[in-house]
Write an enzyme that holds these catalytic residues in place. Structure first.
Site, PDB file in Angstrom:
ATOM      1  N   ASP A   1      -6.510   0.595   0.552  1.00  0.00           N
ATOM      2  CA  ASP A   1      -6.511   0.787   1.818  1.00  0.00           C
ATOM      3  C   ASP A   1      -7.916   0.192   2.527  1.00  0.00           C
ATOM      4  O   ASP A   1      -8.260  -0.745   1.641  1.00  0.00           O
ATOM      5  CB  ASP A   1      -6.407   2.175   2.096  1.00  0.00           C
ATOM      6  CG  ASP A   1      -7.733   2.932   1.514  1.00  0.00           C
ATOM      7  OD1 ASP A   1      -8.511   2.386   0.741  1.00  0.00           O
ATOM      8  OD2 ASP A   1      -8.013   4.024   2.018  1.00  0.00           O
TER       9      ASP A   1
ATOM     10  N   LYS B   1       1.020  -1.133  -0.077  1.00  0.00           N
ATOM     11  CA  LYS B   1      -0.010  -0.068   0.039  1.00  0.00           C
ATOM     12  C   LYS B   1       0.859   1.268  -0.026  1.00  0.00           C
ATOM     13  O   LYS B   1       0.787   2.202  -0.929  1.00  0.00           O
ATOM     14  CB  LYS B   1      -0.803   0.214   1.252  1.00  0.00           C
ATOM     15  CG  LYS B   1      -1.820   1.052   1.159  1.00  0.00           C
ATOM     16  CD  LYS B   1      -2.692   1.190   2.408  1.00  0.00           C
ATOM     17  CE  LYS B   1      -1.841   1.971   3.538  1.00  0.00           C
ATOM     18  NZ  LYS B   1      -2.708   2.054   4.974  1.00  0.00           N
TER      19      LYS B   1
END
Length: 146
Positions: free
Chosen positions: A67, A49
């Site tokens: 996310d 991420k």
């Protein structure tokens, strides 16, 4: 440093990771950030991420950033059936055009914050409820329970 990043949470571990990463960046990369997911994820505390955020926002490379919002919405809408962020990223790559990766990710965050909230999604106000698996199941449950 711990005092400065304390509001972020897990500040002791994060401060340690930041120090280790800074040393690696200086020693191995002459103080510059590497420009690949593979190299970035080798840095202490950097997962896919974070690496995708860096690629998108610093290097301008379209990236799918998974996310909590993207994970939740991708499953609710019906794009994926997984809780694994890496699997979700690769599944979304199959259906989102490359040049839209970053925009898609940002829209998922905005939609997750404004409409498709974790605890109380605003399905009746949602502009994509006609294509959303979660809304369809919710509508069917309401119809069947009336």
């Amino acid at each position: 440093m711990e005092r400065d990043i304390k509001p972020v949470g897990f500040y002791k571990n994060k401060a340690k990771s930041i120090k280790e990463t800074a040393k690696i960046l200086i020693d191995k990369y002459n103080g510059a950030l590497p420009d690949s997911i593979e190299a970035l994820t080798k840095l202490k505390g950097v997962g896919r991420k974070t690496a995708n955020v860096i690629m998108a926002n610093i290097f301008g490379v379209p990236s799918i950033i998974v996310d909590t919002h993207c994970m939740r919405l991708s499953n609710r809408i019906g794009f994926v059936k997984s809780k694994d962020p890496d699997k979700i990223e690769f599944e979304l790559r199959k259906i989102v055009p490359f040049d839209m990766y970053t925009t898609f990710s940002n829209l998922m965050v905005y939609h997750g914050r404004a409409t498709c909230k974790a605890r109380k999604p605003k399905c009746s106000e949602c502009i994509i409820n006609n294509v959303c698996d979660f809304y369809k199941r919710l509508s069917n449950d309401i119809i069947l329970n009336v």
